[in-house]
Scaffold this motif. Structure first.
Motif, PDB file in Angstrom:
ATOM      1  N   GLY A 182       0.815  -1.208   0.000  1.00 53.54           N
ATOM      2  CA  GLY A 182       0.000   0.000   0.000  1.00 53.54           C
ATOM      3  C   GLY A 182       0.844   1.252   0.000  1.00 53.54           C
ATOM      4  O   GLY A 182       0.365   2.330  -0.272  1.00 53.54           O
ATOM      5  N   LEU A 193     -14.989   9.320   7.290  1.00 50.83           N
ATOM      6  CA  LEU A 193     -13.991  10.168   7.955  1.00 50.83           C
ATOM      7  C   LEU A 193     -12.643   9.466   7.997  1.00 50.83           C
ATOM      8  O   LEU A 193     -11.601  10.066   7.731  1.00 50.83           O
ATOM      9  CB  LEU A 193     -14.473  10.510   9.369  1.00 50.83           C
ATOM     10  N   SER A 194     -12.673   8.158   8.316  1.00 48.38           N
ATOM     11  CA  SER A 194     -11.430   7.386   8.318  1.00 48.38           C
ATOM     12  C   SER A 194     -10.792   7.392   6.943  1.00 48.38           C
ATOM     13  O   SER A 194      -9.579   7.553   6.805  1.00 48.38           O
ATOM     14  CB  SER A 194     -11.728   5.934   8.706  1.00 48.38           C
ATOM     15  N   LYS A 246      -9.140  10.662   6.250  1.00 50.17           N
ATOM     16  CA  LYS A 246      -7.854  10.763   6.952  1.00 50.17           C
ATOM     17  C   LYS A 246      -6.795   9.937   6.231  1.00 50.17           C
ATOM     18  O   LYS A 246      -5.633  10.331   6.116  1.00 50.17           O
ATOM     19  CB  LYS A 246      -8.002  10.288   8.394  1.00 50.17           C
ATOM     20  N   GLU A 247      -7.227   8.766   5.729  1.00 45.82           N
ATOM     21  CA  GLU A 247      -6.280   7.924   5.011  1.00 45.82           C
ATOM     22  C   GLU A 247      -5.821   8.636   3.745  1.00 45.82           C
ATOM     23  O   GLU A 247      -4.639   8.618   3.404  1.00 45.82           O
ATOM     24  CB  GLU A 247      -6.972   6.595   4.681  1.00 45.82           C
ATOM     25  N   MET A 283      -3.394  11.494   5.049  1.00 42.59           N
ATOM     26  CA  MET A 283      -2.146  11.110   5.703  1.00 42.59           C
ATOM     27  C   MET A 283      -1.352  10.067   4.932  1.00 42.59           C
ATOM     28  O   MET A 283      -0.147  10.010   5.025  1.00 42.59           O
ATOM     29  CB  MET A 283      -2.453  10.572   7.101  1.00 42.59           C
ATOM     30  N   ARG A 284      -2.042   9.213   4.184  1.00 43.91           N
ATOM     31  CA  ARG A 284      -1.314   8.137   3.522  1.00 43.91           C
ATOM     32  C   ARG A 284      -1.147   8.414   2.038  1.00 43.91           C
ATOM     33  O   ARG A 284      -0.047   8.345   1.521  1.00 43.91           O
ATOM     34  CB  ARG A 284      -2.054   6.805   3.731  1.00 43.91           C
ATOM     35  N   GLU A 344      -6.042  20.131   8.808  1.00 45.89           N
ATOM     36  CA  GLU A 344      -4.895  19.687   8.036  1.00 45.89           C
ATOM     37  C   GLU A 344      -4.491  20.702   6.978  1.00 45.89           C
ATOM     38  O   GLU A 344      -3.515  20.497   6.262  1.00 45.89           O
ATOM     39  CB  GLU A 344      -5.228  18.350   7.346  1.00 45.89           C
TER      40      GLU A 344
END
Lengths: 298, 405, 316
Positions: free
Chosen positions: B21, B86-87, B90-91, B94-95, B120
C-alpha cells in the motif's frame, strides 16, 4: 408537538384501511420468518435480503416480459420461485450442516449472508434506483369519503387474507404441515418415527423464503427498489415475530396488525412522533408478555 | 496444523497488502481524493460527479495537464457511514497525501471532513451535500462548495411559490436535518415574501419510509392549498410514486426541491406525476446553449446516458482546480485558495462565480413543473424560470451572522 | 489452583507488547498512528462487549448504543458546559453505565433471543432519539470540530491518551473477569439453573454485568471523540453492533484478548480492503462464514487450543 385537528371518522376509517394494507406485506414477510424460526429455530437475518432480492427479481422479470401488466403478473409468480430456488441452494449447501449449532452462531451465519447478498445485489443490479409499475388497472385510486385509497392497496388487502388462509391450510390441514409442526416441537421424535427430518426442514425453509420473495415482489410497485430494503424490513419482521410468538402464524398476523395499525393511526393523530408508536407497542407487549402474545413453538 | 497455516497465511497476505500500500513514487501529479457514497441509492447521484470529473480530468491531462502536471484522482466509498468516510478521508490525507479533497453527498460526513480539512489545511471541495452550514455557520478558509444548499434552494423555492396564489400550506418531509433545513429555508423566505401565508400543520416521516399513503391521506384530510414536500435524495422517488398512486398531485399542488431533476424523474419513467413544482440546478435540455449541448454530447458519448446535475458539479470541480492552480502559478495550497476566491468559470449552466467571502459557488436555480414530453421516456420540466445565482445567495451579512462574527 | 508461573509469562508478554506500543509513534507514519489508536478503541469496545457476550453468555445485540451514548455524553459535556475536559471524560462511563442499568433493568427479565431483540428495539429507539433531536444532539448532522485540550488533540497525543486509558481499562476488566464476580458470571453462562439453585441472584449479576460493560463501552466512546473530534448517530447504529459481535467471534470469545485481536483484524481489513474495492461488506460476510464453518472458537481460541493453554483462570 401538535395533534392533528382533522381527525374525522372518515379520515380514521381511511387510515385504518391503509394500515391494514400495509399489514399485508409485513404479515407475509413476518410469517415466513416465523415459520423458519419456529420450526428450524434459525433466526434468519437474511430473510430481509431475500425480500430485497424478490423485489429486484420482480423488476428484472417484469422488464424482460415487456414491463406492462402481463410482465407484472409473471414477475409476481416467478420472482418468489426464484427466491425459493436460491434459498434451497443455500439450505442444502450450507445451513443443513449447522442445525446443531447454537442460535447465536446460526444468527451470525445468516447475518453473513445479509452482508454477502447486499453486495451481490449491488454487483448484479448496480446501485441505481429501480422502479416497477403496477399493472394499469391497479394504478390510481378510489375515493373513499373523498380521500384517496390506492387500488394497489386494495389488491394487497385482498391478497393478505388469501395468503393467511393458504398458510393456515398448509400447516394445519396438509400432512407436511403437521409433520413440520411436530418437528418444531420435537425433531428427534419425528426422526425416530422414520420421517426424513432433513427434507422437512428444507421444505419449511424454502416455503419461508418463498414468502419473503413474495413480500418483496408485492411491495415492488409501491416503493424504491434499492439496497437498504433488506435492513429496513428485517428489524420490523423480527419484532413482529417476537411479539406474536415464535413459529405462530396467527401471532405474525397479530403482530403485523399491531405494527401496521399503530403506525398509520399514529400518523393521523400525532404526525411528528408517529415513528415511536410501533416501538412503544412492541416494548409494552414484551414487558407484559415476554414470550409473545400467542403461543410459540419453543 | 492446516488451520494454523491458514491463519499464518492470512496474516502474511495482510502484511503484504499493507506494505504494498506504500506509495509508488511516480512522476509528480496533482492528487485529488474523492470520498463519497458509492453504495446504495445515493450512488445514482454520486456516480455522475465522479464520471464527469473523470471526463474533464482526462481532457485536461490530454492537453498537457495543469502547470505541467497531470491530475490524478482516487475514490473511497463511505457507504453512507460517517465513521468509514472520515477514516477514509484521513487515510487520503495522511497516507495518499492528496492535494485536494472532494466529496460528499452525506452532510454529516461533509461537515466532519470540512473540520478535518481545516485542521490539516487541505482544500475541500464539497459536491452534492446540501447543508447550508458548510459555507454558512461552519464555513472556513479551506472549504468550498460547488453545489447548491438548502438556503439557496429555499430562497429559490420561496421565490417561485410567492408568485402563486396559494395561502394555506402544509409542510411534510423527511425527519432529519436536511428535511427540516429545506422546509425552513422555503417557509421562512416565503413568509418574508408573502406574509399572508399560513401553516396549517406538519408531517414528518422517517428517512426511508416505505409507505407514504397514510401520510398523504392525513394531509389531504387537512385540505391545504399547497404542500411543501421536504424529502431528501432517498425519498424523492418513492414519494412521487406514492403521489401518482394516490392522485395526490392532481388533488393538491405540491413543491419538492429536485422534483424536476433527471435523477428523480428517470427511474419513474412515464409513471411520474405531472404538475409537480420543483427546483433544480441543471437540465440537460435547458438552456440550449452551445456549452450545454457540447457537454451533454461528450457525456453521452462516454457513458451512454444523459448527464444529471451531479455531472455539472464534477465538471466544475475539474475546471476550478485547473484554473485556480494556473492563476496561482504554482502548486501551493494557500495560493490556490487565494486564486479560487472570486474566480469565475464557464459551465453548462452559464458563468459561475465562487464567492470570495463564504466560498460558495453562485449557481443559478431553475424552477419548473413536471410534464410529459415528446421524444423522452421520462418527464421533463416545463415553464422553466431561471433564477440567477446572485438572487438566491444569502447575503454576506447573513453569513457573517451565522458564523457569529 | 491457577498456575502462577504461567501467569508471569503472560504478564511479561503483555508488558512487552505495551512497551512496543509506547514506542510505535517513533517509527510509524502518521496515518498508522491514527489507525493504531482506532484499533485500540475498537478493541476496547469489543472487549467490553465480550464481558457480557462471551463471559456472560448474554445476547448483547446492541452494544453500540453504550458506545455512542458515551461518545455523545463526552461531546455534549464538552460543547455545552464549561466543565473541564477531564471532568467531562467521567460523564461518558457514568451516563453509559446508567443507560446500561436502565436498559438492562427492562431487558434482563428475558433471556437469549428475546433479550437480544428487546435490547435491539430499545437501542433503536435511543438511536432514533439522537438522530432527530437536532437542537440538543445536533441530529443526523452530528457534532464536529469538538475542541479538546492540546495535549490530546494531535494525532500522537490522542494516540498516547488512548493507549493509556485502554491499558488501564483492560487491566480493570481483566481483574473483574478473574474475580469471584467474574467467575460467578461465567457460571451463569454455563448453567443458569444450577447457579440459581446455589443461591446466586442471576438477574442481579447480569444487571451489574451490563452496567459494567456499558460503562467501559462509554469510555471507548469518549476515546473516539478524542481521536476523531466528532460524534454522529452512526455510532449507535445496529449494524455496527453486529460488527462488534463479529469481532469477538473472530478473535475468540472465550478468551480475554480475543476481541482485541478481532477488532484489530477487522479495522485493518476494512481500511485496506476499502482502498482496493467497494465490496468490503461482501468480504466481511465471507470472512464471517468461513469463521463459523471452520474456526468457531476464533483465532486466539484456536491458538489456545493448539498450544494447549488450558488453565482455570482466564489467562488470555
Amino acid at each position: 408537538m401538535e395533534f392533528a385537528s382533522n381527525i374525522t371518522i372518515a379520515a380514521l376509517f381511511q387510515q385504518i384501511l391503509v394500515g391494514l394494507s400495509r399489514t399485508t406485506i409485513l404479515f407475509i414477510v413476518a410469517s415466513g420468518l416465523s415459520l423458519v424460526l419456529g420450526v428450524l429455530r434459525i433466526p434468519n437475518v437474511a430473510h430481509g435480503s431475500l425480500y430485497m432480492i424478490g423485489a429486484f427479481l420482480a423488476y428484472t422479470i417484469a422488464t424482460l416480459f415487456g414491463g406492462g401488466s402481463s410482465g407484472f403478473w409473471i414477475a409476481l409468480f416467478l420472482a418468489p420461485i426464484g427466491v425459493a430456488i436460491i434459498s434451497f441452494i443455500i439450505e442444502r449447501g450450507l445451513f443443513c450442516h449447522l442445525y446443531e449449532r447454537e442460535h447465536l452462531m446460526l444468527l451470525l451465519f445468516t447475518f453473513a449472508f445479509t452482508l454477502v447478498f447486499g453486495d451481490l445485489v449491488k454487483l448484479v443490479w448496480g446501485s441505481d434506483y429501480r422502479s416497477l409499475a403496477a399493472p394499469v388497472f391497479l394504478q390510481g385510486s378510489f375515493s373513499i369519503f373523498d380521500l384517496p385509497f390506492p387500488r394497489y392497496n386494495l389488491f394487497l388487502l385482498i391478497i393478505g387474507p388469501m395468503v393467511a388462509f393458504g398458510l393456515w391450510f398448509l400447516t394445519n390441514k396438509t400432512k407436511i404441515g403437521k409433520i413440520a409442526r411436530a418437528a418444531a416441537v420435537d425433531r428427534e421424535m419425528v426422526g425416530a418415527v422414520g420421517i426424513n427430518v432433513s427434507w422437512v426442514f428444507a421444505a419449511v425453509f424454502v416455503i419461508g423464503c418463498f414468502l419473503a420473495g413474495l413480500g418483496g415482489a408485492l411491495v415492488a410497485p409501491t416503493q424504491n427498489i434499492t439496497q437498504g430494503m433488506d435492513h429496513s424490513i428485517i428489524i420490523e419482521a423480527f419484532l413482529i415475530v417476537i411479539i406474536g410468538g415464535l413459529g405462530n402464524i396467527w401471532g405474525a398476523l397479530l403482530g403485523a396488525l399491531i405494527f401496521g395499525l399503530t403506525d398509520s393511526i399514529g400518523i393521523l393523530v400525532w404526525p411528528q412522533f408517529a415513528i415511536v408508536f410501533p416501538y412503544i407497542a412492541v416494548v409494552t407487549v414484551l414487558i407484559l408478555c415476554p414470550k409473545g402474545l400467542l403461543k410459540s413453538t419453543w | 496444523m492446516k488451520k494454523l497455516s491458514l491463519i499464518v497465511f492470512c496474516f502474511a497476505v495482510g502484511l503484504a497488502v499493507l506494505l504494498t500500500g506504500a506509495e509508488a513514487g511516480a512522476a509528480k501529479t496533482i492528487k485529488v481524493g474523492i470520498v463519497d457514497c458509492y453504495s446504495g441509492p445515493a450512488s445514482t447521484y454520486t456516480n455522475d460527479v465522479r464520471d464527469a470529473f473523470k471526463l474533464a480530468v482526462d481532457d485536461i491531462n490530454a492537453k498537457g495537464g495543469v502547470l505541467g502536471r497531470k491530475i490524478e484522482f482516487v475514490t473511497r466509498d463511505s457507504k453512507f457511514k460517517v465513521d468509514i468516510g472520515l477514516s477514509a478521508a484521513k487515510e487520503l490525507v495522511m497516507r495518499e497525501k492528496v492535494d485536494i479533497l472532494m466529496g460528499t453527498i452525506n452532510s454529516s460526513l461533509a461537515l466532519a471532513i470540512s473540520n478535518l480539512a481545516k485542521k490539516e489545511k487541505i482544500p475541500f471541495l464539497v459536491t452534492f451535500s446540501k447543508s447550508a452550514k458548510i459555507t454558512g455557520a461552519k464555513g472556513h478558509r479551506y472549504v468550498f462548495s460547488i453545489t447548491e444548499n438548502s438556503a439557496l434552494a429555499g430562497k429559490a423555492g420561496a421565490a417561485g411559490l410567492a408568485k402563486k396564489p396559494y395561502k394555506k400550506y402544509w409542510i411534510a418531509g423527511d425527519d432529519y436535518e436536511y428535511g427540516h433545513a429545506i422546509a425552513d429555508g422555503v417557509w421562512n423566505n416565503l413568509k418574508k415574501m408573502k406574509p399572508e401565508v399560513k401553516l396549517l400543520g406538519q408531517s414528518w416521516w422517517k428517512v426511508g419510509e416505505p409507505d407514504f399513503t397514510p401520510y398523504i391521506t392525513a394531509i389531504l384530510a387537512a385540505k391545504p392549498d399547497a404542500v411543501i414536500v421536504a424529502t431528501g435524495g432517498r425519498d424523492c422517488v418513492p414519494f412521487l410514486k406514492a403521489a401518482k398512486a394516490t392522485g395526490f398531485n392532481e388533488r393538491v399542488p405540491f413543491y419538492m426541491h429536485t422534483a424536476t431533476e433527471l435523477s428523480t424523474l428517470k427511474p419513474l419513467g412515464l409513471n411520474a406525476p405531472e404538475g409537480v413544482i420543483g427546483t433544480s440546478n441543471y437540465f440537460f435540455y435547458y438552456p440550449k446553449t452551445k456549452e450545454n449541448q457540447v457537454f451533454v454530447k461528450q457525456f453521452r458519448a462516454a457513458y451512454n446516458r444523459y448527464p444529471a446535475v451531479g455531472a455539472v458539479y464534477g465538471f466544475m470541480a475539474a475546471d476550478f482546480i485547473k484554473k485556480a492552480y494556473e492563476k496561482a502559478g504554482k502548486i501551493n495550497t494557500e495560493k490556490f485558495i487565494d486564486a479560487l476566491e472570486g474566480m469565475t468559470v464557464d459551465t453548462p449552466v452559464g458563468k459561475v462565480t465562487m464567492r470570495a467571502y463564504d466560498h460558495q459557488a453562485m449557481l443559478p436555480m431553475f424552477m419548473g413543473t413536471t410534464k410529459k414530453a415528446e421524444g423522452y421516456d421520462f418527464l421533463i420540466a416545463t415553464d422553466i424560470v431561471t433564477i440567477p445565482g446572485k438572487d438566491v445567495m444569502p447575503s454576506v451579512a447573513e453569513i457573517k451572522k451565522a458564523r457569529g462574527k | 489452583m491457577p498456575d502462577k508461573k504461567m501467569n508471569w509469562k503472560y504478564i511479561g508478554t503483555g508488558l512487552a507488547i505495551f512497551i512496543i506500543l509506547i514506542f510505535l509513534p517513533q517509527f510509524l507514519p502518521r496515518f498508522y498512528i491514527y489507525l493504531s489508536a482506532l484499533i485500540l478503541i475498537t478493541g476496547l469496545l469489543a472487549t467490553s462487549l465480550n464481558l457480557v457476550l462471551g463471559f456472560g453468555g448474554m445476547y448483547q445485540f446492541h452494544h453500540a448504543v453504550f458506545y455512542g451514548i458515551g461518545a455523545y455524553a463526552f461531546a455534549l459535556t464538552l460543547t455545552k458546559t464549561s466543565l473541564s475536559p477531564w471532568i467531562a471524560l467521567l460523564a461518558a462511563p457514568a451516563i453509559a453505565g446508567l443507560l446500561g442499568l436502565i436498559m438492562g433493568f427492562i431487558c434482563v427479565r428475558l433471556s437469549k433471543l428475546y433479550f437480544g431483540m428487546l435490547q435491539l428495539s430499545l437501542g433503536s429507539l435511543v438511536w432514533a432519539l439522537v438522530f432527530r433531536w437536532y437542537s440538543f444532539t445536533g441530529g443526523d448532522d452530528g457534532i464536529h470540530g469538538i475542541s479538546l485540550p492540546d495535549i490530546i488533540s494531535s494525532t500522537t497525543g490522542s494516540y498516547y491518551f488512548t493507549l493509556i486509558v485502554t491499558a488501564v481499562c483492560l487491566v480493570l476488566m481483566y481483574l473483574i473477569v478473574n474475580s469471584p464476580f467474574g467467575r460467578t458470571f461465567q457460571g451463569i453462562r454455563d448453567n443458569p439453573e444450577r447457579t440459581e439453585a446455589v443461591g446466586v441472584n442471576v438477574r442481579l449479576h447480569q444487571l451489574i454485568g451490563l452496567m459494567i460493560a456499558g460503562a467501559f463501552a462509554g469510555i471507548a466512546g469518549s476515546l473516539f471523540v478524542a481521536v476523531e473530534g466528532s460524534v454522529f448517530p452512526d455510532l449507535l447504529f445496529w449494524t455496527f453492533s453486529l460488527e462488534l459481535i463479529i469481532m469477538c467471534l473472530l478473535g475468540g470469545w472465550f478468551t480475554f484478548f480475543g476481541p482485541m485481536l478481532g477488532g484489530a483484524i477487522i479495522v485493518m481489513l476494512r481500511t485496506f480492503v476499502g482502498i482496493y474495492t467497494e465490496y468490503w461488506t461482501l468480504i466481511l460476510g465471507i470472512v464471517l462464514m468461513m469463521l463459523i464453518l471452520f474456526l468457531p472458537e476464533g483465532v486466539l481460541g484456536y491458538l489456545k487450543e493448539k498450544f494447549k493453554m488450558h488453565d482455570k483462570t482466564v489467562a488470555i
